[in-house]
Design an enzyme around this catalytic site. Structure first.
Site, mmCIF file in Angstrom:
data_model
loop_
_atom_site.group_PDB
_atom_site.id
_atom_site.type_symbol
_atom_site.label_atom_id
_atom_site.label_comp_id
_atom_site.label_asym_id
_atom_site.label_seq_id
_atom_site.Cartn_x
_atom_site.Cartn_y
_atom_site.Cartn_z
ATOM 1 N N GLU A 27 0.983 -1.139 0.102
ATOM 2 C CA GLU A 27 -0.062 -0.034 -0.122
ATOM 3 C C GLU A 27 0.824 1.318 0.054
ATOM 4 O O GLU A 27 0.364 2.375 0.251
ATOM 5 C CB GLU A 27 -1.046 0.077 1.198
ATOM 6 C CG GLU A 27 -1.941 -1.082 1.164
ATOM 7 C CD GLU A 27 -2.865 -1.327 2.551
ATOM 8 O OE1 GLU A 27 -3.702 -0.361 2.599
ATOM 9 O OE2 GLU A 27 -2.416 -2.117 3.237
ATOM 10 N N SER A 158 -6.661 -2.625 1.769
ATOM 11 C CA SER A 158 -7.132 -2.133 0.688
ATOM 12 C C SER A 158 -7.281 -2.941 -0.511
ATOM 13 O O SER A 158 -7.474 -2.895 -1.641
ATOM 14 C CB SER A 158 -5.817 -1.053 0.056
ATOM 15 O OG SER A 158 -5.652 0.055 0.962
ATOM 16 N N TYR A 228 -9.694 3.957 -4.695
ATOM 17 C CA TYR A 228 -8.628 5.252 -4.551
ATOM 18 C C TYR A 228 -8.531 5.941 -6.101
ATOM 19 O O TYR A 228 -7.908 7.192 -6.053
ATOM 20 C CB TYR A 228 -7.090 4.715 -4.425
ATOM 21 C CG TYR A 228 -7.168 4.136 -3.094
ATOM 22 C CD1 TYR A 228 -7.467 4.971 -1.855
ATOM 23 C CD2 TYR A 228 -7.066 2.688 -2.888
ATOM 24 C CE1 TYR A 228 -7.397 4.452 -0.379
ATOM 25 C CE2 TYR A 228 -6.926 1.951 -1.480
ATOM 26 C CZ TYR A 228 -7.067 2.945 -0.383
ATOM 27 O OH TYR A 228 -6.942 2.383 0.840
ATOM 28 N N ARG A 267 -11.071 2.729 12.017
ATOM 29 C CA ARG A 267 -12.183 2.782 11.176
ATOM 30 C C ARG A 267 -12.783 1.302 11.086
ATOM 31 O O ARG A 267 -12.003 0.224 10.560
ATOM 32 C CB ARG A 267 -11.919 3.280 9.790
ATOM 33 C CG ARG A 267 -13.043 3.540 8.901
ATOM 34 C CD ARG A 267 -12.881 3.916 7.179
ATOM 35 N NE ARG A 267 -12.544 2.425 6.606
ATOM 36 C CZ ARG A 267 -11.522 2.370 6.024
ATOM 37 N NH1 ARG A 267 -10.677 3.194 5.820
ATOM 38 N NH2 ARG A 267 -11.557 1.102 5.417
ATOM 39 N N ASP A 269 -14.929 -1.726 9.398
ATOM 40 C CA ASP A 269 -15.866 -2.166 8.083
ATOM 41 C C ASP A 269 -16.861 -3.034 8.554
ATOM 42 O O ASP A 269 -16.591 -3.988 9.283
ATOM 43 C CB ASP A 269 -14.760 -2.450 7.143
ATOM 44 C CG ASP A 269 -13.783 -1.466 6.674
ATOM 45 O OD1 ASP A 269 -13.990 -0.398 6.605
ATOM 46 O OD2 ASP A 269 -12.683 -1.824 5.974
ATOM 47 N N GLU A 282 -13.666 -5.852 9.487
ATOM 48 C CA GLU A 282 -11.975 -5.760 9.895
ATOM 49 C C GLU A 282 -11.982 -4.414 10.682
ATOM 50 O O GLU A 282 -12.908 -3.420 10.396
ATOM 51 C CB GLU A 282 -11.264 -5.811 8.815
ATOM 52 C CG GLU A 282 -11.364 -5.129 7.420
ATOM 53 C CD GLU A 282 -10.348 -5.426 6.393
ATOM 54 O OE1 GLU A 282 -9.365 -4.518 6.423
ATOM 55 O OE2 GLU A 282 -10.547 -6.316 5.818
ATOM 56 N N ASN A 284 -9.373 -1.155 10.632
ATOM 57 C CA ASN A 284 -8.072 -0.416 10.147
ATOM 58 C C ASN A 284 -7.709 0.755 11.250
ATOM 59 O O ASN A 284 -8.326 1.661 11.373
ATOM 60 C CB ASN A 284 -8.827 0.451 8.911
ATOM 61 C CG ASN A 284 -9.317 -0.722 7.847
ATOM 62 O OD1 ASN A 284 -8.387 -1.024 7.138
ATOM 63 N ND2 ASN A 284 -10.438 -0.709 7.865
ATOM 64 N N GLY A 288 -6.677 5.418 5.565
ATOM 65 C CA GLY A 288 -6.529 6.366 4.583
ATOM 66 C C GLY A 288 -6.860 7.637 4.683
ATOM 67 O O GLY A 288 -7.881 7.864 5.396
#
Length: 330
Positions: A27, A158, A228, A267, A269, A282, A284, A288
């Site tokens: 990433e 990602s 992205y 964050r 998900d 998951e 994070n 990002g």
């Protein structure tokens, strides 16, 4: 520290701030974009901020850079997985986000799911595949989890290396794609429904969730490219959920954050079934911060600008193992 629209933070009190970006993971490209955004935001708020790329600069350079604290804008391995956090602990440099153990566990999807399940939190059923077991287990995993299912590396982000398997004949190729990035691969039951994400800020009893975002990707394919590099994915914030369901998703995200021992920001998900049941996918711990990223979008919905959010994240930087240890190398 609670996140507010206009934080009363003296930029000079933060000292010399390093923004760690780039790194060595798959990433790297996204991390550079995140880091450049964070760096510009801190400088716009008058912070003495400097870029540092661990993928191009050495540990010795980091130790000698004179940083009073750092913002970790690294994604994936060697930045989000506890390794960089451990190095910063050794160097005595306070850092943003979760500590060593929480970062390591959250990066490991099976470990995360086991902890959530142990605390009664909902997450899709899964199986772990390794080189020793894959040859015998591919068919058994399909029989157990059913189709479709998701196959992905256990320790990547990602959506890198991810495949949605709709036919048993696709399992071998899906496994090999994920195994090229990680010796351990996770196969997860597919949850058909709305894709949501929810940022969390703070720590422990003071942790709280920001507004939920609903992600509407073309053909429900929220892959690396659509995350992205395209503008075809829709992001709905407010998510359009009934208020009671929005609050339930937020509560679940905060619980998931606390169970993993996260701090600072992260964050979660989440997938939401048609009948309104949320499932955690998951966590994070270094999300990002690009122009397409979701945490800044949610923060804006809460009335917090990108610049103010970044300022508050780095102001909360600290050490994990001994928060009061001010040791610095000679």
């Amino acid at each position: 520290m609670s996140f507010v629209a206009h934080p009363n933070i003296d930029p000079a009190s933060l000292g010399k701030v390093g923004v760690l970006m780039g790194g060595r993971s798959a990433e790297r490209e996204i991390s550079l974009l995140s880091g450049q955004g964070v760096l510009a935001a801190l400088r716009a708020r008058g912070v003495d901020a400097h870029a540092f790329d661990p993928g191009r600069q050495s540990v010795v350079e980091l130790a000698n850079a004179g940083f009073d604290r750092v913002f970790i804008a690294l994604h994936g391995r060697y930045g989000e997985d506890g390794t960089m956090q451990g190095l910063l602990e050794q160097l005595g440099i306070p850092y943003s986000g979760s500590g060593v153990m929480a970062s390591a566990v959250a990066m490991d999807k099976p470990a995360t799911k086991r902890l959530w399940l142990a605390h009664g939190l909902p997450t899709p059923r899964f199986a772990v595949l390794t080189p020793a077991s894959a040859d015998n287990d591919l068919a058994a995993v399909v029989a157990d989890l059913g189709l479709p299912l998701i196959v992905k590396p256990s320790r990547e982000g990602s959506s890198i290396g991810l495949t949605k398997v709709t036919d048993a004949g696709q399992m071998r190729a899906a496994y090999e794609k994920a195994a090229a990035l990680d010796d351990e691969v996770i196969a997860e039951a597919f949850i058909d429904g709305a894709e949501l994400t929810c940022p969390i800020v703070g720590e422990g009893a003071d942790a709280s969730a920001l507004p939920v975002i609903r992600i509407v990707a073309p053909e429900a394919n929220y892959d690396y490219q659509n995350k992205y590099f395209t503008d075809v994915t829709q992001y709905l914030c407010p998510a359009g959920l009934p208020d009671e369901l929005e609050q339930e998703v937020r509560r679940l995200a905060v619980q998931a954050f606390r169970v993993l021992g996260c701090r600072g920001w992260a964050r979660a998900d989440v997938m939401l079934t048609a009948d309104g049941k949320p499932y955690l996918l998951e966590m994070n711990t270094s999300p990002g911060m690009t122009g397409h990223s979701l945490v800044p979008m949610s923060a804006r919905a809460a009335g917090i600008s990108y610049e103010d959010f970044v300022l508050q994240v780095v102001a909360a930087a600290r050490l994990d193992l001994n928060p009061n240890d001010n040791w610095k190398p000679d």
